[in-house]
Each structure stands twice: as C-alpha cells, then as structure tokens.
Design a protein around this motif. Structure first.
Motif, PDB file in Angstrom:
ATOM      1  N   GLY A  72      32.050 169.335 -18.350  1.00 29.00           N
ATOM      2  CA  GLY A  72      31.749 170.728 -18.367  1.00 29.00           C
ATOM      3  C   GLY A  72      31.039 171.380 -17.131  1.00 29.00           C
ATOM      4  O   GLY A  72      30.521 172.476 -17.012  1.00 29.00           O
ATOM      5  N   THR A  73      31.086 170.551 -16.245  1.00 33.14           N
ATOM      6  CA  THR A  73      30.380 170.982 -14.824  1.00 33.14           C
ATOM      7  C   THR A  73      31.441 172.118 -14.075  1.00 33.14           C
ATOM      8  O   THR A  73      32.407 171.662 -13.907  1.00 33.14           O
ATOM      9  CB  THR A  73      30.041 169.874 -13.792  1.00 33.14           C
ATOM     10  N   GLY A  74      30.771 173.176 -13.920  1.00 30.40           N
ATOM     11  CA  GLY A  74      31.344 174.187 -13.159  1.00 30.40           C
ATOM     12  C   GLY A  74      31.094 173.501 -11.545  1.00 30.40           C
ATOM     13  O   GLY A  74      30.201 174.023 -10.744  1.00 30.40           O
ATOM     14  N   HIS A  75      32.178 172.808 -11.380  1.00 32.51           N
ATOM     15  CA  HIS A  75      31.895 171.911 -10.059  1.00 32.51           C
ATOM     16  C   HIS A  75      32.072 172.961  -8.857  1.00 32.51           C
ATOM     17  O   HIS A  75      32.951 173.629  -8.398  1.00 32.51           O
ATOM     18  CB  HIS A  75      33.080 170.913  -9.737  1.00 32.51           C
ATOM     19  N   SER A  76      30.870 173.132  -8.049  1.00 35.84           N
ATOM     20  CA  SER A  76      30.783 173.873  -6.846  1.00 35.84           C
ATOM     21  C   SER A  76      30.083 173.111  -5.829  1.00 35.84           C
ATOM     22  O   SER A  76      29.488 173.829  -4.922  1.00 35.84           O
ATOM     23  CB  SER A  76      30.459 175.487  -7.256  1.00 35.84           C
ATOM     24  N   ALA A  77      30.034 172.077  -5.858  1.00 28.93           N
ATOM     25  CA  ALA A  77      29.349 171.227  -4.856  1.00 28.93           C
ATOM     26  C   ALA A  77      27.830 171.545  -4.788  1.00 28.93           C
ATOM     27  O   ALA A  77      27.105 171.549  -3.810  1.00 28.93           O
ATOM     28  CB  ALA A  77      30.055 171.265  -3.710  1.00 28.93           C
ATOM     29  N   LEU A  78      27.076 172.066  -5.912  1.00 28.46           N
ATOM     30  CA  LEU A  78      25.780 172.548  -5.697  1.00 28.46           C
ATOM     31  C   LEU A  78      24.857 171.120  -6.076  1.00 28.46           C
ATOM     32  O   LEU A  78      23.831 170.996  -5.511  1.00 28.46           O
ATOM     33  CB  LEU A  78      25.344 173.443  -6.878  1.00 28.46           C
ATOM     34  N   CYS A  79      25.286 170.249  -6.713  1.00 29.14           N
ATOM     35  CA  CYS A  79      24.785 169.117  -6.853  1.00 29.14           C
ATOM     36  C   CYS A  79      25.177 167.789  -6.820  1.00 29.14           C
ATOM     37  O   CYS A  79      24.793 166.817  -6.803  1.00 29.14           O
ATOM     38  CB  CYS A  79      24.026 169.221  -8.615  1.00 29.14           C
ATOM     39  N   GLU A  80      26.653 167.765  -6.589  1.00 28.04           N
ATOM     40  CA  GLU A  80      27.437 166.284  -6.464  1.00 28.04           C
ATOM     41  C   GLU A  80      27.207 165.738  -5.215  1.00 28.04           C
ATOM     42  O   GLU A  80      27.988 166.329  -4.124  1.00 28.04           O
ATOM     43  CB  GLU A  80      28.802 166.688  -7.171  1.00 28.04           C
ATOM     44  N   LEU A  81      26.440 164.782  -5.087  1.00 28.90           N
ATOM     45  CA  LEU A  81      26.292 164.181  -3.923  1.00 28.90           C
ATOM     46  C   LEU A  81      27.413 163.697  -3.021  1.00 28.90           C
ATOM     47  O   LEU A  81      27.503 163.534  -1.934  1.00 28.90           O
ATOM     48  CB  LEU A  81      25.139 163.216  -3.948  1.00 28.90           C
ATOM     49  N   ASN A 101      33.108 174.587  -3.081  1.00 28.54           N
ATOM     50  CA  ASN A 101      32.371 175.841  -3.581  1.00 28.54           C
ATOM     51  C   ASN A 101      33.255 177.255  -3.615  1.00 28.54           C
ATOM     52  O   ASN A 101      33.406 178.080  -4.321  1.00 28.54           O
ATOM     53  CB  ASN A 101      31.134 175.957  -2.779  1.00 28.54           C
ATOM     54  N   GLU A 102      34.070 177.251  -2.445  1.00 27.79           N
ATOM     55  CA  GLU A 102      35.011 178.404  -2.399  1.00 27.79           C
ATOM     56  C   GLU A 102      35.787 178.423  -3.327  1.00 27.79           C
ATOM     57  O   GLU A 102      36.331 179.528  -3.954  1.00 27.79           O
ATOM     58  CB  GLU A 102      35.767 178.046  -0.887  1.00 27.79           C
ATOM     59  N   GLN A 103      36.500 177.162  -3.949  1.00 30.01           N
ATOM     60  CA  GLN A 103      37.529 177.042  -4.776  1.00 30.01           C
ATOM     61  C   GLN A 103      37.044 177.777  -6.109  1.00 30.01           C
ATOM     62  O   GLN A 103      37.580 178.318  -7.089  1.00 30.01           O
ATOM     63  CB  GLN A 103      38.154 175.792  -4.996  1.00 30.01           C
ATOM     64  N   PHE A 104      35.585 177.248  -6.540  1.00 31.07           N
ATOM     65  CA  PHE A 104      34.962 177.765  -7.598  1.00 31.07           C
ATOM     66  C   PHE A 104      34.754 179.091  -7.632  1.00 31.07           C
ATOM     67  O   PHE A 104      34.858 179.840  -8.794  1.00 31.07           O
ATOM     68  CB  PHE A 104      33.674 176.858  -7.873  1.00 31.07           C
ATOM     69  N   PRO A 156      25.459 180.825   3.299  1.00 31.85           N
ATOM     70  CA  PRO A 156      25.410 181.842   2.345  1.00 31.85           C
ATOM     71  C   PRO A 156      26.122 181.351   1.073  1.00 31.85           C
ATOM     72  O   PRO A 156      25.648 181.690  -0.093  1.00 31.85           O
ATOM     73  CB  PRO A 156      26.502 182.797   2.756  1.00 31.85           C
ATOM     74  N   LEU A 157      26.875 180.138   0.652  1.00 31.95           N
ATOM     75  CA  LEU A 157      27.402 179.794  -0.345  1.00 31.95           C
ATOM     76  C   LEU A 157      26.594 178.798  -1.131  1.00 31.95           C
ATOM     77  O   LEU A 157      26.607 178.828  -2.210  1.00 31.95           O
ATOM     78  CB  LEU A 157      28.789 178.718  -0.215  1.00 31.95           C
ATOM     79  N   PHE A 158      25.365 178.470  -0.497  1.00 32.14           N
ATOM     80  CA  PHE A 158      24.277 177.510  -1.110  1.00 32.14           C
ATOM     81  C   PHE A 158      23.076 178.245  -1.019  1.00 32.14           C
ATOM     82  O   PHE A 158      22.097 177.604  -1.188  1.00 32.14           O
ATOM     83  CB  PHE A 158      24.514 176.267  -0.597  1.00 32.14           C
ATOM     84  N   GLU A 159      23.043 179.572  -1.020  1.00 35.17           N
ATOM     85  CA  GLU A 159      21.771 180.486  -1.178  1.00 35.17           C
ATOM     86  C   GLU A 159      21.068 179.990  -2.145  1.00 35.17           C
ATOM     87  O   GLU A 159      21.737 180.012  -3.224  1.00 35.17           O
ATOM     88  CB  GLU A 159      22.233 181.994  -1.053  1.00 35.17           C
ATOM     89  N   GLY A 160      19.632 180.050  -2.307  1.00 34.13           N
ATOM     90  CA  GLY A 160      18.850 179.781  -3.297  1.00 34.13           C
ATOM     91  C   GLY A 160      18.622 178.250  -3.651  1.00 34.13           C
ATOM     92  O   GLY A 160      18.033 177.932  -4.664  1.00 34.13           O
ATOM     93  N   LEU A 161      19.066 177.369  -2.882  1.00 34.50           N
ATOM     94  CA  LEU A 161      18.971 175.996  -2.766  1.00 34.50           C
ATOM     95  C   LEU A 161      17.434 175.648  -2.688  1.00 34.50           C
ATOM     96  O   LEU A 161      16.974 176.028  -1.675  1.00 34.50           O
ATOM     97  CB  LEU A 161      19.623 175.050  -2.052  1.00 34.50           C
ATOM     98  N   GLU A 162      16.910 174.715  -3.435  1.00 34.15           N
ATOM     99  CA  GLU A 162      15.437 174.628  -3.164  1.00 34.15           C
ATOM    100  C   GLU A 162      15.417 172.791  -2.920  1.00 34.15           C
ATOM    101  O   GLU A 162      16.172 172.190  -3.739  1.00 34.15           O
ATOM    102  CB  GLU A 162      14.500 174.757  -4.426  1.00 34.15           C
ATOM    103  N   GLY A 448      39.081 169.051 -10.526  1.00 36.80           N
ATOM    104  CA  GLY A 448      39.367 169.337 -11.963  1.00 36.80           C
ATOM    105  C   GLY A 448      39.539 170.712 -12.242  1.00 36.80           C
ATOM    106  O   GLY A 448      39.844 171.583 -11.634  1.00 36.80           O
ATOM    107  N   ALA A 449      39.275 170.908 -13.638  1.00 42.97           N
ATOM    108  CA  ALA A 449      39.393 172.160 -14.221  1.00 42.97           C
ATOM    109  C   ALA A 449      38.613 173.321 -13.696  1.00 42.97           C
ATOM    110  O   ALA A 449      39.024 174.483 -13.497  1.00 42.97           O
ATOM    111  CB  ALA A 449      38.694 171.939 -15.723  1.00 42.97           C
ATOM    112  N   SER A 450      37.513 173.041 -12.855  1.00 44.80           N
ATOM    113  CA  SER A 450      36.748 174.248 -12.172  1.00 44.80           C
ATOM    114  C   SER A 450      37.623 174.775 -11.132  1.00 44.80           C
ATOM    115  O   SER A 450      37.508 175.881 -10.909  1.00 44.80           O
ATOM    116  CB  SER A 450      35.510 173.391 -11.375  1.00 44.80           C
TER     117      SER A 450
END
Ligand SMILES: Cc1cc2nc3c(=O)[nH]c(=O)nc-3n(C[C@H](O)[C@H](O)[C@H](O)COP(=O)(O)OP(=O)(O)OC[C@H]3O[C@@H](n4cnc5c(N)ncnc54)[C@H](O)[C@@H]3O)c2cc1C
Length: 507
Positions: A72-81, A101-104, A156-162, A448-450
C-alpha cells in the motif's frame, strides 16, 4: 492499423448478442487496479465503446491489488532507497526517483479528478497521508543517506524532505523504533510528510463500481482460457463460466490482459511476436502484521530500510502504517518465498508451462547469473516465525512475538527478457503490445499499482495512435500534467500538488 482506429466513429455495439456468443469493443481480462484504471480512462474518453471485464475469481482485487497482498505504499521514491543508487564515484543517481515521482503525480491527479466527478468517493477510504521515511544505521550508510538528501532536497518534486540524525528527534518522531535501541548505534532518517498509504483494493472496487454504473459488463467467476486472432482482426476469446460450467466465446476488437502474474501466460497463448523472449520468474512473499492499536499508535510512518546483499530491490524491509477500512495497523516485511505459481490462486504448472523455445535461453542465462538472488531466497525460506520477528527488531527493538501474525502477500512475477545472446531479470513493469495495437498486457510488479495511471496512458498511446490526439484535451482534464514534465514546471507542480492535497485530503 490500430484496433479501433478505422471504425471508432461507428455507433456503439452492445456487448452481448446470442447466448454463448458475446461481442465487445474492449475486453479487459482481470479485475485488478490496472484493468479498473484502463476501463475508467476508456469509458471517459470513448463512452460509446462497449467494455467487458472478465475476472476468474468471485470478487475484484483478490490478487496483488488486494490491500493485504501489497504494502500500500504510494510509491513516489520519497523513501525507497533502491530508486537512488550510489554510483561508483560515490555520487547518488536520482534519475529513477524523479521518474517514479512524476508517475505518481499522474495517479494523484487522476484520483483527484475522480473525486471531483463522482467516479471515486471519500478519499480517506483509499488514500491517506502517512510520512515516508528512509532509515539507515552505521557511518557509511548515514553518509549515503546524507548525500541522497543533498541530491534530492533542492528538487521541486522532493520539497519538504528533511534529514534527521539527532537521536532525540528520531525518538520523538519514531517512538516504536527508538524504544530499547542501543544508545551507541548511529542512526539517521530522511523524512517527508508528503507520503501516502493507498488501499489499492478499495480503489479498484470503486473504479469498477463506477464502470459498471456506466454500462460496462463485469463478470466474475469467468476464467479466460485461450485467445486467438480471427481472420477479421478481432480477438476470439474462450472463457469458462465457473459458476455455470459453460464455455463462452467472446469476440473483442481490443484486449487488455490485466491478469497480473497470469498476464504472461495469456500473452503467450495469443501468439503475438512481441511476447517472444519474455519469461516470468515468480517470487512470493509474506508480511507480518500487528493489528494491536496500542502498538500501531506508536508508529505513524512508512519506514524503508536498506536491502540485504543479493536481495531483489522490491524486498527491502519496511515497517509501514496501513489504513484499511478506517483501521490503523502495522505491516513489516516482505519476506521472500518461492512457489512456481504466477498468481496467489494460481497453479503449480504456471512456471513450467510458461517455458517456450523462445524464452528458455533467457531463463537459463538468468539462472546462471542470479546466484545471489537464489541464495537470498533460500535464506529467506529458512526463516521461522521467530526469525521473522527478529528481523523486525532491527526496526522495532522491543517487538513482541505475540503481537505479530504472518500473512501471505500477493505473488510477484518478475520479468525475464532476452538481452543480447542471454537474458536479464528485471524488477520493473513493462507494457507488451502487438504491432497492430489490438492487444496489450502488463508484465512485472514494481513500482506497480502506484503507477497504474502512467502505465495505462502508455497502453493508450501504443494501442490507439489514431485516437490519442483527439483524446488529448480530455486527457488533460483527467490528468492535467499529461505530456508535461513537472520537474521542469515548478509552478504547475505547486498548483497541482495543492489541488490534489486538498481534494484527496492529504494536507
Ligand atoms: C508483496 C507485494 C507488495 C507490493 N507493494 C506495492 C506497494 O507498496 N505499492 C504499489 O504501488 N504496488 C505494490 N505492489 C504491486 C501491485 O500490487 C501490483 O502492481 C498491482 O496490484 C497489479 O495490478 P493488476 O491489476 O495488474 O494485477 P492483479 O491485482 O493481480 O489483478 C489481476 C487479476 O486478473 C485475474 N486473472 C488472472 N488470470 C485470469 C484469467 N485467465 N481470466 C480471468 N481473470 C484472470 C486475477 O484473478 C486478478 O484478479 C506490490 C505487489 C506485491 C505482490
């Protein structure tokens, strides 16, 4: 010539004719998220085309799209190394992360449009905001994570990353992971509040419900057994009605094989040239889950770690908050397993019967070059339930055996493709379509589903070249960034993110 190109302007044909003989414009095999997405797109773009959906099981989304069969991860490459590999020179490659990320973003827009137009209802029933976190320990891994953060943070796609390596802050945000952890262990995380948890099963059911309300003929317990091209260019499809025990013949002008792991089998049966050289390698999986709300309340994130040596990229361990039917719970895994079945409800003959003269070479080559994968699978298979909870303790040191139960996840069939004189094992998804665009199918499982919307737009472009330009204005309404690279248009990205956040109640 594209399947529906020549007679797209003909009056709609009804999908049912004489008993035992059905004709339809579009046949979607399988009631998972891919067929549901493609069906919804086509019904919106071309309401006069008849659509038939055939599913061998008695409900939609019982295979990979079911909520407990995937993470159920909305895969947008925010966390998948695995989407940001470190290169030989030490730098971090973020190109794959940008693509995913663009695809999501396309999926988010399609779902937001669906909410605004009554196709989908109550966003919280299928998508919820859950922080996405990458977690590492040890000096070298922390150094990599910091470099990854430096490469992504200005994008810009990864804005807010800490980036967080302060122990007190780690404990404040991830109490379950901090409790009982050795004080001397160096840990770091990257964190973003823009992550999501998606119930792809609920999403699939809502999309199919809408499709049915628009006149699509959706039949469960209908197993597609075989298909071949007729002399007039249409597809003659043989179907077993499992409740009546009857065999039906369906004539379809366009077929999408959204059969998940079973897609390769049907595409092989279709006899199209384009499937030659492809094979499937099944990897099954298990998760452990905790439904105890007091434990679940201590962890509010999807936390992805690093893959073990030899592990396929989709096997990176992760500890996830899940939201299913309004209930919060935790999921950890996946643990790899092995069976020759291509579907969870498949057959032990799936793999052996898929070996053909055209793919035996690539399969053999992959067998010879994938020893680290085989070793990894053998080690995973040997893990007991206690061993599985032990692996979880790298994330949640005080995890109690009794709080966690084992569940069997969906079946993934990895793509093996001919490469040079050998073959390559791939971990992404691939659309295979015939040269005339009359049939297409989706192989592979990740991301996948994302990325269902992006993958199904790809099907439309490949199979309907005669219509795609005419559809463009409507596609831009359904998915406003269609045809645009959001990374190059930060203003549009900001507007669309604000719209989807509001409509999907993600902020
Ligand atoms: C363990 C695991 C974890 C995953 N985690 C994620 C994640 O976190 N995020 C993400 O985005 N994706 C994830 N995925 C991938 C995602 O689940 C799949 O990509 C997606 O669900 C595939 O959808 P589908 O419609 O192609 O296939 P499915 O959902 O498998 O649907 C195929 C349907 O076709 C039917 N069918 C098959 N053969 C026939 C036939 N001959 N006749 C009629 N019907 C047939 C099946 O019964 C099934 O209902 C994960 C997958 C797995 C297995």
């Amino acid at each position: 010539m594209s399947a529906l190109t020549t007679d797209a302007n003909l009056p709609a044909r009804r999908s049912s004719a004489a008993p035992g003989r059905i004709t339809t414009d579009v046949l979607l095999v399988g009631a998972g998220v891919m067929s549901a997405t493609l069906g919804t797109l086509l019904k919106t773009l071309q309401p006069d085309w008849t659509i038939t959906v055939l599913e061998r099981l008695d409900e939609p989304a019982l295979e990979s799209s079911g909520p407990w069969n995937n993470a159920g991860t909305g895969h947008s490459a925010l966390c998948e190394l695995n989407y940001t590999p470190q290169l030989a020179d030490g730098s971090v490659d973020i190109s794959k992360a940008i693509t995913v990320n663009e695809q999501f973003q396309l999926s988010r827009q399609f779902w937001a449009h669906g909410i605004e137009n009554g196709v989908l209802r109550d966003p919280g029933s299928f998508i919820n905001p859950v922080p996405h976190v990458s977690f590492v320990s040890g000096a070298d891994n922390i150094d990599y994570l910091r470099q990854r953060y430096d490469a992504l943070a200005g994008h810009p796609l990864f804005e807010g990353l800490e980036f967080i390596d302060d122990r007190a802050e780690f404990a404040r945000r991830l109490p379950l992971m901090a409790e009982g952890r050795d004080e001397s262990e160096d840990v770091a995380v990257s964190w973003t509040d823009h992550g999501t948890d998606v119930d792809f099963g609920a999403l699939t059911k809502q999309l199919l419900g809408h499709l049915a309300s628009q006149g699509a003929d959706i039949r469960y317990d209908h197993h597609v057994k075989n298909l071949h091209r007729d002399t007039d260019g249409t597809w003659r499809v043989k179907v077993k009605d499992r409740t009546q025990g009857e065999t039906l013949n369906i004539s379809a002008r366009f077929v999408f094989v959204g059969a998940g792991g079973g897609a390769i089998t049907l595409l092989q049966k279709s006899g199209i040239e384009e499937i030659k050289g492809f094979a499937g390698f099944p990897v099954s999986g298990q998760f452990i889950r905790c439904l105890d709300e007091t434990v679940a309340a201590k962890h509010e994130a999807k936390v992805y770690g690093m893959a073990a040596v030899g592990a396929p990229p989709m096997s990176v361990p992760h500890l996830d908050t899940r939201v299913i039917d309004g209930q919060r719970s935790l999921l950890f895994g996946p643990y790899a397993g092995w069976t020759p079945k291509f579907l969870k409800e498949g057959s032990f003959t799936d793999l052996p019967f898929s070996i053909r003269p055209s793919n035996i070479g690539p399969m053999a080559a992959v067998g010879v070059t994938s020893w680290s994968l085989i070793k990894y699978l053998v080690t995973e298979l040997a893990k007991t339930r206690r061993g599985k909870v032990e692996a979880l303790r790298a994330f949640a040191p005080l995890a109690e055996n009794d709080d966690w139960e084992i569940i069997t996840a969906g079946q993934r069939v990895q793509v093996v493709r001919k490469k040079g004189r050998g073959g390559a094992l791939e971990f992404g998804t691939t659309v295979v379509s015939s040269g005339d665009g009359s049939i297409a199918g989706l192989l592979g499982a990740s991301p996948g589903a994302s990325t269902a919307v992006s993958a199904m737009l790809d099907v439309l472009e490949r199979c309907f070249p005669g219509q795609i330009e005419g559809w463009r204005p409507q596609l831009k309404e359904l998915v406003p960034s269609y045809g645009v690279t959001l990374a190059d248009d930060p203003g549009l990205l900001a507007d669309l993110r604000a719209w989807t956040d509001k409509t999907l109640k993600l902020a």
